[in-house]
Write a protein that holds these residues in place. Structure first.
Motif, PDB file in Angstrom:
ATOM      1  N   ILE A 179      34.936  35.303  45.111  1.00 36.92           N
ATOM      2  CA  ILE A 179      35.305  34.687  43.838  1.00 36.92           C
ATOM      3  C   ILE A 179      36.745  34.190  43.920  1.00 36.92           C
ATOM      4  CG2 ILE A 179      33.719  36.177  42.559  1.00 36.92           C
ATOM      5  CD1 ILE A 179      36.190  37.745  41.596  1.00 36.92           C
ATOM      6  N   SER A 180      37.068  33.218  43.106  1.00 43.66           N
ATOM      7  CA  SER A 180      38.412  32.656  43.110  1.00 43.66           C
ATOM      8  C   SER A 180      39.364  33.515  42.285  1.00 43.66           C
ATOM      9  CB  SER A 180      38.387  31.236  42.541  1.00 43.66           C
ATOM     10  OG  SER A 180      38.040  31.270  41.167  1.00 43.66           O
ATOM     11  N   LEU A 181      40.644  33.226  42.407  1.00 41.74           N
ATOM     12  CA  LEU A 181      41.653  33.935  41.626  1.00 41.74           C
ATOM     13  C   LEU A 181      41.416  33.727  40.134  1.00 41.74           C
ATOM     14  CD1 LEU A 181      44.318  35.502  41.319  1.00 41.74           C
ATOM     15  CD2 LEU A 181      45.524  33.327  41.603  1.00 41.74           C
ATOM     16  N   ASN A 182      41.095  32.511  39.738  1.00 37.76           N
ATOM     17  CA  ASN A 182      40.857  32.237  38.314  1.00 37.76           C
ATOM     18  C   ASN A 182      39.641  32.984  37.783  1.00 37.76           C
ATOM     19  OD1 ASN A 182      43.069  30.533  38.061  1.00 37.76           O
ATOM     20  ND2 ASN A 182      41.906  28.691  38.646  1.00 37.76           N
ATOM     21  N   GLN A 183      38.611  33.123  38.616  1.00 39.14           N
ATOM     22  CA  GLN A 183      37.439  33.886  38.204  1.00 39.14           C
ATOM     23  C   GLN A 183      37.774  35.357  38.018  1.00 39.14           C
ATOM     24  OE1 GLN A 183      34.948  32.528  41.531  1.00 39.14           O
ATOM     25  NE2 GLN A 183      33.451  31.729  40.041  1.00 39.14           N
ATOM     26  N   ALA A 184      38.630  35.869  38.889  1.00 39.16           N
ATOM     27  CA  ALA A 184      39.055  37.264  38.765  1.00 39.16           C
ATOM     28  C   ALA A 184      39.874  37.482  37.504  1.00 39.16           C
ATOM     29  CB  ALA A 184      39.862  37.674  39.999  1.00 39.16           C
ATOM     30  N   ILE A 185      40.688  36.500  37.151  1.00 38.86           N
ATOM     31  CA  ILE A 185      41.526  36.615  35.954  1.00 38.86           C
ATOM     32  C   ILE A 185      40.673  36.712  34.700  1.00 38.86           C
ATOM     33  CG2 ILE A 185      43.187  35.347  34.508  1.00 38.86           C
ATOM     34  CD1 ILE A 185      44.500  34.360  37.061  1.00 38.86           C
ATOM     35  N   THR A 186      39.530  36.028  34.697  1.00 41.42           N
ATOM     36  CA  THR A 186      38.668  36.063  33.519  1.00 41.42           C
ATOM     37  C   THR A 186      38.099  37.470  33.263  1.00 41.42           C
ATOM     38  OG1 THR A 186      36.712  35.421  34.821  1.00 41.42           O
ATOM     39  CG2 THR A 186      38.010  33.643  33.827  1.00 41.42           C
ATOM     40  N   ALA A 187      38.112  38.344  34.290  1.00 38.76           N
ATOM     41  CA  ALA A 187      37.614  39.709  34.122  1.00 38.76           C
ATOM     42  C   ALA A 187      38.644  40.621  33.459  1.00 38.76           C
ATOM     43  CB  ALA A 187      37.211  40.290  35.472  1.00 38.76           C
ATOM     44  N   LEU A 188      39.882  40.134  33.315  1.00 43.23           N
ATOM     45  CA  LEU A 188      40.940  40.942  32.710  1.00 43.23           C
ATOM     46  C   LEU A 188      40.893  40.868  31.194  1.00 43.23           C
ATOM     47  CD1 LEU A 188      43.898  39.835  35.027  1.00 43.23           C
ATOM     48  CD2 LEU A 188      42.619  41.990  35.161  1.00 43.23           C
ATOM     49  N   ASN A 189      41.467  41.848  30.561  1.00 45.62           N
ATOM     50  CA  ASN A 189      41.638  41.820  29.104  1.00 45.62           C
ATOM     51  C   ASN A 189      42.529  40.635  28.737  1.00 45.62           C
ATOM     52  OD1 ASN A 189      42.672  42.370  26.405  1.00 45.62           O
ATOM     53  ND2 ASN A 189      41.923  44.462  26.666  1.00 45.62           N
ATOM     54  N   PRO A 190      42.131  39.831  27.748  1.00 48.70           N
ATOM     55  CA  PRO A 190      42.952  38.667  27.372  1.00 48.70           C
ATOM     56  C   PRO A 190      44.373  39.039  26.970  1.00 48.70           C
ATOM     57  CG  PRO A 190      40.774  38.541  26.366  1.00 48.70           C
ATOM     58  CD  PRO A 190      40.880  39.900  26.982  1.00 48.70           C
ATOM     59  N   ASP A 191      44.577  40.274  26.526  1.00 48.61           N
ATOM     60  CA  ASP A 191      45.917  40.706  26.120  1.00 48.61           C
ATOM     61  C   ASP A 191      46.753  41.210  27.287  1.00 48.61           C
ATOM     62  OD1 ASP A 191      45.341  40.132  23.466  1.00 48.61           O
ATOM     63  OD2 ASP A 191      44.507  42.134  23.096  1.00 48.61           O
ATOM     64  N   PHE A 192      46.185  41.240  28.472  1.00 50.99           N
ATOM     65  CA  PHE A 192      46.908  41.721  29.647  1.00 50.99           C
ATOM     66  C   PHE A 192      47.854  40.639  30.133  1.00 50.99           C
ATOM     67  CE2 PHE A 192      47.304  42.515  34.262  1.00 50.99           C
ATOM     68  CZ  PHE A 192      47.719  43.837  34.243  1.00 50.99           C
ATOM     69  N   SER A 193      49.153  40.950  30.142  1.00 48.33           N
ATOM     70  CA  SER A 193      50.176  39.986  30.562  1.00 48.33           C
ATOM     71  C   SER A 193      50.468  40.170  32.049  1.00 48.33           C
ATOM     72  CB  SER A 193      51.456  40.200  29.744  1.00 48.33           C
ATOM     73  OG  SER A 193      52.476  39.340  30.182  1.00 48.33           O
ATOM     74  N   ILE A 194      50.062  39.183  32.863  1.00 42.61           N
ATOM     75  CA  ILE A 194      50.180  39.287  34.319  1.00 42.61           C
ATOM     76  C   ILE A 194      51.622  39.021  34.755  1.00 42.61           C
ATOM     77  CG2 ILE A 194      49.402  38.367  36.530  1.00 42.61           C
ATOM     78  CD1 ILE A 194      46.801  37.531  35.147  1.00 42.61           C
ATOM     79  N   LYS A 195      52.187  39.947  35.541  1.00 48.65           N
ATOM     80  CA  LYS A 195      53.519  39.784  36.106  1.00 48.65           C
ATOM     81  C   LYS A 195      53.473  39.434  37.585  1.00 48.65           C
ATOM     82  CE  LYS A 195      56.136  42.759  32.946  1.00 48.65           C
ATOM     83  NZ  LYS A 195      56.997  41.652  32.502  1.00 48.65           N
ATOM     84  N   ASP A 196      52.433  39.937  38.272  1.00 47.69           N
ATOM     85  CA  ASP A 196      52.307  39.682  39.710  1.00 47.69           C
ATOM     86  C   ASP A 196      50.844  39.758  40.091  1.00 47.69           C
ATOM     87  OD1 ASP A 196      53.082  39.135  42.295  1.00 47.69           O
ATOM     88  OD2 ASP A 196      53.517  41.225  42.794  1.00 47.69           O
ATOM     89  N   GLN A 197      50.475  39.062  41.165  1.00 45.95           N
ATOM     90  CA  GLN A 197      49.089  39.040  41.620  1.00 45.95           C
ATOM     91  C   GLN A 197      49.049  38.818  43.120  1.00 45.95           C
ATOM     92  OE1 GLN A 197      48.108  35.960  38.878  1.00 45.95           O
ATOM     93  NE2 GLN A 197      48.363  34.312  40.372  1.00 45.95           N
ATOM     94  N   ARG A 198      48.120  39.486  43.780  1.00 43.66           N
ATOM     95  CA  ARG A 198      47.973  39.329  45.228  1.00 43.66           C
ATOM     96  C   ARG A 198      46.664  39.988  45.642  1.00 43.66           C
ATOM     97  NH1 ARG A 198      53.037  42.423  47.445  1.00 43.66           N
ATOM     98  NH2 ARG A 198      52.324  41.466  49.393  1.00 43.66           N
ATOM     99  N   LEU A 199      46.279  39.802  46.902  1.00 46.63           N
ATOM    100  CA  LEU A 199      45.100  40.475  47.444  1.00 46.63           C
ATOM    101  C   LEU A 199      45.487  41.859  47.964  1.00 46.63           C
ATOM    102  CD1 LEU A 199      43.342  37.578  49.399  1.00 46.63           C
ATOM    103  CD2 LEU A 199      42.458  38.762  47.382  1.00 46.63           C
ATOM    104  N   ALA A 200      44.560  42.791  47.875  1.00 47.52           N
ATOM    105  CA  ALA A 200      44.808  44.156  48.353  1.00 47.52           C
ATOM    106  C   ALA A 200      43.504  44.779  48.820  1.00 47.52           C
ATOM    107  CB  ALA A 200      45.441  45.006  47.257  1.00 47.52           C
ATOM    108  N   ILE A 201      43.604  45.648  49.811  1.00 47.50           N
ATOM    109  CA  ILE A 201      42.469  46.429  50.293  1.00 47.50           C
ATOM    110  C   ILE A 201      42.665  47.860  49.821  1.00 47.50           C
ATOM    111  CG2 ILE A 201      41.284  47.330  52.329  1.00 47.50           C
ATOM    112  CD1 ILE A 201      42.189  44.791  53.817  1.00 47.50           C
TER     113      ILE A 201
END
Length: 442
Positions: A371-393
């Motif tokens: 899935i794309s980054l934007n698709q992953a963002i849609t799974a978050l709570n709309p009130d969640f304010s993103i400060k940083d994002q990256r891939l992780a294992i």
């Protein structure tokens, strides 16, 4: 003197009577508490058997009722575990029964939280439920029989505690004998197929992964001497857990005037597991940034490259940093973890733990996100304010490594890390972060 002695004698008798009454009150209170706890245990195991039966009785297509039944099994089993903890069983080998209840609880929880519509109960899981139903019926019958014997024969739990504390392995106390019988019966429950989600909770993957060619004590001494920058002649070596799954060598510096220094090395493969310098730490003089520089210099000196600090904790004039490996594409690998403890008085590294790194670190070939980054963002709570994002294992619930999108941000005035599975798009893990974590990761 006679009147005086008479008064003292009467006073002594009264005091002794009062002490006797207080002791009896304490014993009665303890006995009532034990009786209530055992009654609760018997009741909850009986309810557990009923709930497992109800879950098996419904149509296999009744996903909602299955989920409800499994949630009830998890709740009831937790109550049974709490009741066991209230009984005087510290000297009694009752671990198999406790372990059985723990696994039932985790099996029910792991199964109920997933989407049963997309991933229904498998044939093996239904088989497991049936085995648990039969096993819980046996335990319930045995506990009910014991409860009836206790009530009809006026047996006391206080006598059980006395017999156990005296370490009477051959005691004829009927309560002790019955409890041992229940526990012995529990050994057969190890044959139940719990599934990977539950089994992974009771196994330490590091034991399997920390393997390789066995090393000698002399080789371990050389590794320890190099790490601690001292001569081999200053090292004392001791082998620990020789017949265990995880044997190690513990190397110590002899006659160190500045506190004990110890290094633990895996006997298979010779990888460093732990280092510690046990000394008193004076008042802190270093800042967080200065301590982090000391920690990074230390791990680079010892060949731990491409590590990223992800958390920090300050305690008793020491700062403990957690680092994870960072792949070339900036993906964080949380299983490859090390922790570094820095003394805030002079910046010396006095603690280092690398068992996870030694067990997991390797060259990885991870699939690209589905899935794309934007698709992953849609799974978050709309009130969640993103400060940083990256891939992780990270380690998934089944013990396997999972590629996720890691989002760091705020919601409800709290800082969180949320991991969205890069293949399925669902939440894999949520962590509440401290303000110090925010400071070290910024």
């Amino acid at each position: 003197m006679f009147p005086i002695m008479t008064v003292l004698f009467i006073g002594a008798m009264y005091w002794g009577y009062q002490e006797h009454q207080e002791k009896n009150n304490v014993l009665l209170k303890a006995e009532n508490s034990y009786q209530r706890a055992f009654g609760d245990l018997t009741y909850y195991v009986h309810k557990l058997n009923d709930e497992l039966g109800n879950t098996l009785a419904v149509n296999s297509a009744s996903k909602d009722f299955q989920r409800k039944g499994l949630v009830n099994v998890w709740r009831i089993t937790s109550e049974a575990q709490h009741a066991i903890s209230q009984l005087p069983l510290s000297y009694l080998p009752f671990a198999d029964t406790e372990n059985f209840l723990s696994r039932v609880s985790n099996f029910a929880y792991k199964t109920s939280v997933r989407d049963l519509g997309k991933q229904p109960l498998s044939g093996e899981e239904f088989k497991t439920l049936k085995s648990l139903y039969n096993s819980s019926h046996q335990i319930s019958s045995q506990l009910s029989e014991l409860q009836n014997n206790i009530m009809s024969s006026s047996l006391r739990w206080m006598d059980v505690e006395v017999a156990l504390s005296a370490n009477e392995s051959g005691t004829s106390n009927p309560v002790v004998s019955s409890l041992r019988h229940v526990n012995d019966q529990s050994t057969q429950y190890g044959e139940v197929e719990w599934g990977p989600a539950v089994n992974s909770m009771y196994t330490d993957k590091r034991v399997k992964l920390l393997s390789g060619k066995p090393i000698t004590a002399e080789e371990a001494m050389k590794i320890a001497a190099k790490f601690m920058d001292t001569d081999v002649s200053n090292i004392e070596i001791k082998e620990n857990g020789k017949d265990s799954d995880f044997p190690t060598y513990m190397a110590s510096v002899k006659d160190d005037a500045d506190g004990d220094k110890k290094v633990s090395i895996a006997a298979k493969g010779g990888k460093l597991v732990m280092y510690a310098h046990y000394r008193d730490v004076s008042e802190a003089t270093l800042t967080l940034d200065q301590a982090e520089e000391k920690a990074e210099s230390f791990i680079e000196k010892h060949g731990y490259d491409d590590m990223e600090a992800v958390s920090y904790d300050e305690y008793y004039n020491t700062g403990t940093f957690t680092y994870v490996y960072e792949m070339q594409d900036d993906t964080l690998v949380y299983p490859d973890k090390i922790t570094v403890k820095v003394a805030l008085d002079d910046g010396e590294v006095i603690g280092f733990h690398a068992a996870d790194y030694a067990a997991h670190h390797r060259d990885r070939q991870m699939n690209k996100p589905s899935i794309s980054l934007n698709q992953a963002i849609t799974a978050l709570n709309p009130d969640f304010s993103i400060k940083d994002q990256r891939l992780a294992i990270i380690d998934g619930e089944l013990g396997e490594e999972v590629l996720c999108y890691e989002f760091t941000g705020n919601i409800n005035d709290q800082l969180y890390r949320i991991y969205i599975n890069a293949e399925t798009g669902i939440e894999e893990k949520i962590e509440k972060m401290s303000r110090s974590d925010q400071a070290v990761s910024s």
